[in-house]
Scaffold this active site. Structure first.
Site, PDB file in Angstrom:
ATOM      1  N   HIS A   1      18.692 113.760  64.937  1.00  0.00           N
ATOM      2  CA  HIS A   1      17.414 114.084  64.278  1.00  0.00           C
ATOM      3  C   HIS A   1      16.307 113.686  65.234  1.00  0.00           C
ATOM      4  O   HIS A   1      16.186 112.495  65.580  1.00  0.00           O
ATOM      5  CB  HIS A   1      17.282 113.291  62.975  1.00  0.00           C
TER       6      HIS A   1
ATOM      7  N   HIS B   1      24.738 117.990  56.088  1.00  0.00           N
ATOM      8  CA  HIS B   1      25.272 116.638  55.945  1.00  0.00           C
ATOM      9  C   HIS B   1      26.089 116.606  54.646  1.00  0.00           C
ATOM     10  O   HIS B   1      25.591 117.025  53.592  1.00  0.00           O
ATOM     11  CB  HIS B   1      24.145 115.618  55.817  1.00  0.00           C
TER      12      HIS B   1
ATOM     13  N   GLU C   1      28.871 111.716  53.989  1.00  0.00           N
ATOM     14  CA  GLU C   1      28.396 110.518  54.708  1.00  0.00           C
ATOM     15  C   GLU C   1      28.481 109.364  53.697  1.00  0.00           C
ATOM     16  O   GLU C   1      29.307 108.476  53.836  1.00  0.00           O
ATOM     17  CB  GLU C   1      26.966 110.729  55.209  1.00  0.00           C
TER      18      GLU C   1
ATOM     19  N   ASP D   1      20.367 109.020  64.777  1.00  0.00           N
ATOM     20  CA  ASP D   1      18.973 108.550  64.882  1.00  0.00           C
ATOM     21  C   ASP D   1      18.958 107.407  65.891  1.00  0.00           C
ATOM     22  O   ASP D   1      18.857 106.219  65.513  1.00  0.00           O
ATOM     23  CB  ASP D   1      18.488 108.059  63.512  1.00  0.00           C
TER      24      ASP D   1
HETATM   25  N1  ADE Z   1      18.045 111.956  58.197  1.00  0.00           N
HETATM   26  C1  ADE Z   1      18.066 111.305  59.361  1.00  0.00           C
HETATM   27  N2  ADE Z   1      19.250 110.696  59.527  1.00  0.00           N
HETATM   28  C2  ADE Z   1      19.993 110.982  58.438  1.00  0.00           C
HETATM   29  C3  ADE Z   1      21.304 110.658  58.027  1.00  0.00           C
HETATM   30  N3  ADE Z   1      22.117 109.890  58.751  1.00  0.00           N
HETATM   31  N4  ADE Z   1      21.731 111.110  56.830  1.00  0.00           N
HETATM   32  C4  ADE Z   1      20.936 111.868  56.069  1.00  0.00           C
HETATM   33  N5  ADE Z   1      19.702 112.205  56.419  1.00  0.00           N
HETATM   34  C5  ADE Z   1      19.228 111.770  57.594  1.00  0.00           C
HETATM   35 ZN    ZN Z   2      22.171 112.894  60.388  1.00  0.00          ZN
END
Ligand code: ADE
Ligand code: ZN
Length: 338
Positions: free
Chosen positions: A20, A198, A201, A280
């Protein structure tokens, strides 16, 4: 991990598919932009910002991540942030990157969509000229916002479709299943956009099924909870559905208590097309090579497993067949020469 294996992986050409761009904003640049744009941030120093990066789950991270993005106002701010990421990626031998951006985080603050896309794309095009780095740009919808908001964002993207290659789905996963965005993704596919999301997670395997069956995604971002469901694993393996795994992120957000307990090796052993990515990096303690280095050490990954992770990155990328063949050849040439 042996030092020579570590060097081998660090020097290898690689694709990054889950990053991101707002998550690459380092505290130093955040402070610089805050001063330039007269935006206040609730920390006195760069060190205090870094010290605040202790997260208990995804939401505790997102709260800080969205607050940090408030310093981004002008085209040159998006350019500077993207350029800084690309320099780091180049130093890690990333030769192809597919980056996410979150337009709603910015348009909600009055920043025009065009300003965001043009600043990011200017840096991407420059890196392509300077380093030969390939790229794709993927617009992510914030899943905690409404379907109507996502539709409005997609319509804002229409005049810029020459610069945007795909759509994704990010932000707070629990309670916001992929089904909420089925119609938005159908429209995105009609527009010729590639689709990822996503899923798995923090959310359950059911969200991965929804991403596959309702959104018709071509990759699952994270997807580490797939291992809880044997039938799902068999399906993902048989279809070579890629998972863009982000090991340091998963530990920082408490998806796994320690890197040594990460399931990356088991994902590979199950025949899945798993890849390594940084998510990130400014918040989670490392760019792609650091993700490889720490994960390889913690899981004692073999030379063959590391090769498969690198190759999977190119397999999973949105490349033409000719581009993919070139990347495979470069990776194999490098790998066999050392
Ligand atoms: N936005 C930025 N990083 C993220 C992540 N790991 N999961 C969901 N949204 C995100
Ligand atoms: Zn992500």
């Amino acid at each position: 991990m042996a030092a020579n294996l570590q060097q081998l992986v660090a020097g290898a050409p690689k694709a990054e598919l889950h990053m991101h761009i707002e998550g690459s904003l380092e505290p130093e640049l955040m402070f610089e932009l805050a001063a330039k744009n007269a935006v206040s941030i609730p920390y006195p120093t760069v060190d205090a910002v870094r010290a605040a990066y202790q997260f208990s789950d995804l939401q505790s991270f997102l709260d800080i991540y969205y607050a940090g993005a408030a310093v981004l106002l002008h085209e040159e701010d998006f350019y500077a942030m993207t350029r800084a990421y690309l320099e780091r990626a180049h130093a890690d031998n990333v030769v192809h990157t597919e980056i996410f951006f979150d337009p709603q985080t910015h348009t909600a603050r009055g920043v025009p969509f065009q300003v965001v896309v043009e600043g990011i794309t200017r840096a991407l095009a420059e890196a392509q000229r300077r380093y030969g780095m390939g790229y794709r740009l993927i617009l992510c919808f914030l899943r905690h916002l409404s379907e109507a908001d996502a539709f409005a964002t997609l319509e804002q993207a229409v005049p810029h479709l020459g610069l945007i290659h795909g759509v994704g789905l990010d932000s707070s996963e629990r309670g916001h299943p992929p089904s909420k965005f089925e119609r938005v993704f159908a429209r995105a596919r009609e527009l010729g956009l590639r689709v990822v999301a996503h899923a798995g997670e923090e959310g359950p395997p059911a969200y991965i099924y929804e991403a596959l069956d309702l959104l018709k995604v071509e990759r699952i971002d994270h997807g580490v909870r797939a291992l809880e469901d044997a039938a799902l694993v068999a399906r993902l393996a048989a279809s070579r559905m890629p998972l863009t795994v982000c090991p340091l992120s998963n530990v920082k957000l408490c998806v796994f208590p320690r890197l040594a307990e990460h399931n990356l090796r088991r994902l590979l052993a199950a025949g899945l097309c798993a890849t390594v990515n940084s998510d990130d990096p400014a918040y989670f303690g490392g760019y792609i090579n650091e993700n490889f280095r720490q994960t390889a050490a913690a899981l004692d990954l073999t030379r063959d497993e590391l090769y498969r992770l690198l190759k999977n990155g190119f397999e999973a990328a949105f490349l033409t067949d000719a581009e993919r063949a070139q990347h495979y050849a470069a990776l194999d040439g490098y790998w066999q020469s050392l």
